[in-house]
Design a protein around this motif. Structure first.
Motif, short mmCIF file in Angstrom:
data_model
loop_
_atom_site.label_atom_id
_atom_site.label_comp_id
_atom_site.label_asym_id
_atom_site.label_seq_id
_atom_site.Cartn_x
_atom_site.Cartn_y
_atom_site.Cartn_z
N THR A 51 0.83 -1.20 0.00
CA THR A 51 0.00 0.00 0.00
C THR A 51 0.86 1.25 0.00
O THR A 51 0.59 2.20 -0.75
CB THR A 51 -0.94 -0.01 1.23
N LEU A 52 1.90 1.26 0.82
CA LEU A 52 2.80 2.42 0.84
C LEU A 52 3.48 2.63 -0.50
O LEU A 52 3.58 3.76 -0.99
CB LEU A 52 3.87 2.24 1.92
N ILE A 53 3.97 1.56 -1.11
CA ILE A 53 4.65 1.67 -2.40
C ILE A 53 3.68 2.14 -3.47
O ILE A 53 3.99 3.03 -4.27
CB ILE A 53 5.30 0.33 -2.79
N ALA A 54 2.48 1.55 -3.50
CA ALA A 54 1.48 1.96 -4.50
C ALA A 54 1.08 3.42 -4.32
O ALA A 54 0.95 4.15 -5.30
CB ALA A 54 0.25 1.05 -4.40
N ASN A 55 0.91 3.86 -3.08
CA ASN A 55 0.56 5.26 -2.84
C ASN A 55 1.72 6.20 -3.17
O ASN A 55 1.50 7.34 -3.57
CB ASN A 55 0.13 5.47 -1.39
N ALA A 56 2.94 5.74 -3.00
CA ALA A 56 4.10 6.58 -3.34
C ALA A 56 4.25 6.72 -4.85
O ALA A 56 4.61 7.79 -5.34
CB ALA A 56 5.38 5.99 -2.74
N ILE A 57 3.95 5.66 -5.59
CA ILE A 57 4.08 5.71 -7.05
C ILE A 57 2.92 6.51 -7.65
O ILE A 57 3.15 7.46 -8.41
CB ILE A 57 4.14 4.30 -7.65
N ASN A 58 1.71 6.13 -7.34
CA ASN A 58 0.53 6.83 -7.86
C ASN A 58 -0.65 6.51 -6.96
O ASN A 58 -1.22 5.42 -7.06
CB ASN A 58 0.24 6.42 -9.31
N PRO A 59 -1.06 7.44 -6.09
CA PRO A 59 -2.15 7.15 -5.15
C PRO A 59 -3.51 6.96 -5.81
O PRO A 59 -4.43 6.44 -5.19
CB PRO A 59 -2.16 8.36 -4.22
#
Length: 180
Positions: A51-59
């Motif tokens: 979730t953190l990685i996905a939100n950092a790339i494109n929320p």
């Protein structure tokens, strides 16, 4: 496509967890409970990390989480397959090595609790992109930190064997972590 990605994720996660459990039971007979608890505690971290990685790339894009959930366990399982297949024979450890391993596992379990609390409590702050990157860096640091602890213990043991005059003896009154 969603079905195939979920199938890949489910199969690779189940295989990887089973292999981890079998290896813990087989190789850490004296510290089996601590090794298994460490394995179980990091099972739940992956969803928060994805979730953190996905939100950092494109929320705003939910497909990134799905791809991470499908491809990371599969690739990790592929990389872990080589050491699993090339296992050394099981050897019994002396009592002081078992004690040292118990202390290392205890420290690793404490780090796992800290990592879980960090991801659980601070993940609600991930609404701002700049905070997401800070949380992700902190989470990655906490996930890499456990890799250093066994290395520090073995480096200390190696240094004690190779440079005995530079380190105090075990009977001295200096602070001793019990790692050597």
């Amino acid at each position: 496509m969603v079905f195939i990605l979920c199938l890949l994720a489910g199969c690779s996660i189940c295989w990887f967890n089973t292999v981890c459990y079998v290896l813990c039971i087989k190789h850490f007979q004296a510290n089996r409970a601590l090794a298994l608890s460490l394995t179980v505690s990091f099972n739940g971290v992956s969803a928060a990390l994805y979730t953190l990685i996905a939100n950092a790339i494109n929320p705003n894009d939910d497909t990134i989480y799905l791809f991470l959930n499908a491809l990371v366990p599969l690739s990790t399982s592929g990389v872990a397959l080589i050491p699993v297949l090339r296992q050394p024979p099981i050897q019994s450890l002396p009592a002081d090595a078992t004690r040292r391993d118990s202390i290392i596992f205890l420290c690793l379990n404490i780090l796992a609790v800290i990592t879980g609390l960090y991801l659980l409590l601070l993940n609600s702050l991930s609404s701002h992109v700049s905070k997401v990157w800070m949380l992700l860096v902190g989470a990655l640091f906490l996930l890499i930190l456990p890799l250093c602890l066994p290395g520090i213990a073995y480096a200390r043991e190696w240094a004690r064997r190779n440079f005995p005059s530079r380190f105090p003896s075990d009977n001295s009154s200096t602070f001793n972590l019990g790692l050597g």
